[in-house]
Design a protein around this motif. Structure first.
Motif, PDB file in Angstrom:
ATOM      1  N   PHE A   1      16.271   0.240   3.739  1.00  0.00           N
ATOM      2  CA  PHE A   1      14.961   0.810   3.453  1.00  0.00           C
ATOM      3  C   PHE A   1      14.181   1.001   4.734  1.00  0.00           C
ATOM      4  O   PHE A   1      14.196   0.143   5.618  1.00  0.00           O
TER       5      PHE A   1
ATOM      6  N   TYR B   1      10.980  -0.717  -3.052  1.00  0.00           N
ATOM      7  CA  TYR B   1      10.712  -1.823  -2.127  1.00  0.00           C
ATOM      8  C   TYR B   1       9.606  -2.720  -2.673  1.00  0.00           C
ATOM      9  O   TYR B   1       9.742  -3.951  -2.726  1.00  0.00           O
TER      10      TYR B   1
ATOM     11  N   SER C   1      16.238  -8.641  -1.918  1.00  0.00           N
ATOM     12  CA  SER C   1      15.128  -9.593  -1.985  1.00  0.00           C
ATOM     13  C   SER C   1      15.464 -10.840  -2.791  1.00  0.00           C
ATOM     14  O   SER C   1      15.269 -11.974  -2.317  1.00  0.00           O
TER      15      SER C   1
ATOM     16  N   GLN D   1      17.087  -3.020  -3.745  1.00  0.00           N
ATOM     17  CA  GLN D   1      16.013  -3.894  -3.268  1.00  0.00           C
ATOM     18  C   GLN D   1      15.993  -5.237  -3.997  1.00  0.00           C
ATOM     19  O   GLN D   1      15.694  -6.276  -3.395  1.00  0.00           O
TER      20      GLN D   1
ATOM     21  N   TYR E   1       5.844   3.073  -2.223  1.00  0.00           N
ATOM     22  CA  TYR E   1       7.236   2.729  -1.906  1.00  0.00           C
ATOM     23  C   TYR E   1       7.799   1.959  -3.105  1.00  0.00           C
ATOM     24  O   TYR E   1       7.962   0.731  -3.072  1.00  0.00           O
TER      25      TYR E   1
ATOM     26  N   LEU F   1      15.974  -7.005   5.152  1.00  0.00           N
ATOM     27  CA  LEU F   1      15.581  -5.781   4.456  1.00  0.00           C
ATOM     28  C   LEU F   1      16.813  -4.895   4.343  1.00  0.00           C
ATOM     29  O   LEU F   1      17.428  -4.549   5.348  1.00  0.00           O
TER      30      LEU F   1
END
Length: 253
Positions: free
Chosen positions: A93, A159, A118, A114, A156, A90
């Motif tokens: 965040f 994210y 990811s 993000q 969020y 992650l």
């Protein structure tokens, strides 16, 4: 392949959910590669706790060269290729409902951070291990998602959007890599109690989750880790391209 015969790379494994996943695999006898970015001391302490079948290696998942070097070091250390990947890292965040930027404040860079964590991170780990997995005729890839894109208890934005994209990435990889004996799945937990990232989550939010969840409690990192074991085990050999929601029944998909 039995869990005890696997060599598992867990990104972002020095703390929180990653640490729980690393511990779960180690208990099953697997070789565990604890990837970390900043938390060197925590990663090394975890590796020491888990014993001779664990090693801590620093690398930024967004950097292809660093991930390639990590995979080579792990392969040399255990004298066996990585068979299993858990993409858990992650990037920058925390689940802080008070500090979360709203629709008026968000910038594209917030989303891009993000996406890089990811998608780019998962792409780098998969490509670094894909050749060996293809040669073995075996591979297990588990991507860590979230139930927030199905039930945004808190918006969020960046994210959640990054993890929604990860589901598409997961299913496309599952489609292409199945021919090599490689499965690709995703596990979507809710806000877990408790990780470093959720330590700033207010009790009000946790209480909302608890009161609306059939099991009447908040899911723990250890419970999510068990699902990672399942997807990597022989029992899930015919399962690929799936998103398993592990949240006590809050989201019924």
């Amino acid at each position: 392949m039995k869990l005890s015969k696997q060599t598992v790379l867990i990104t972002g494994a020095s703390r929180g959910l990653g640490s729980a996943i690393a511990t779960a695999f180690a208990k099953e006898g697997a070789n565990v590669v604890i990837n970390y970015f900043n938390s060197k001391e925590k990663a090394q302490n975890l590796a020491k706790t888990l014993g001779n079948h664990a090693i801590a290696i620093q690398a930024d998942v967004r950097d292809k060269e660093q991930i390639n070097a990590l995979v080579a070091e792990a392969k040399n250390h255990f004298n066996t290729p990585i068979t299993t990947i858990v993409n858990n890292a992650l990037i920058d965040f925390r689940f802080n409902p008070v500090a979360q930027k709203n629709a008026f404040e968000l910038e594209w860079d917030n989303f891009n951070t993000q996406f890089e964590g990811s998608i780019k991170g998962a792409l780098n780990t998969i490509q670094a291990c894909l050749g060996d997995m293809k040669d073995l005729g075996f591979g297990r890839i588990v991507n860590i998602g979230t139930n927030l894109f199905q039930n945004p208890v808190v918006a969020y934005h960046e994210y959640t959007t990054g993890k929604a994209a990860l589901l598409g990435f997961t299913r496309n990889m599952a489609k292409e890599l199945g021919q090599y004996g490689i499965t690709v799945n995703m596990i979507s937990g809710g806000l877990l109690k408790q990780t470093d990232a959720s330590s700033v989550t207010t009790e009000e939010v946790f209480n909302i989750i608890k009161s609306t969840t059939p099991l009447q409690r908040v899911t723990t990192p250890e419970e999510l880790a068990d699902a990672a074991l399942f997807f990597s085990s022989p029992w899930a050999r015919a399962v690929t391209g799936q998103n398993l929601v592990v949240d006590g029944g809050l989201v019924m998909d």
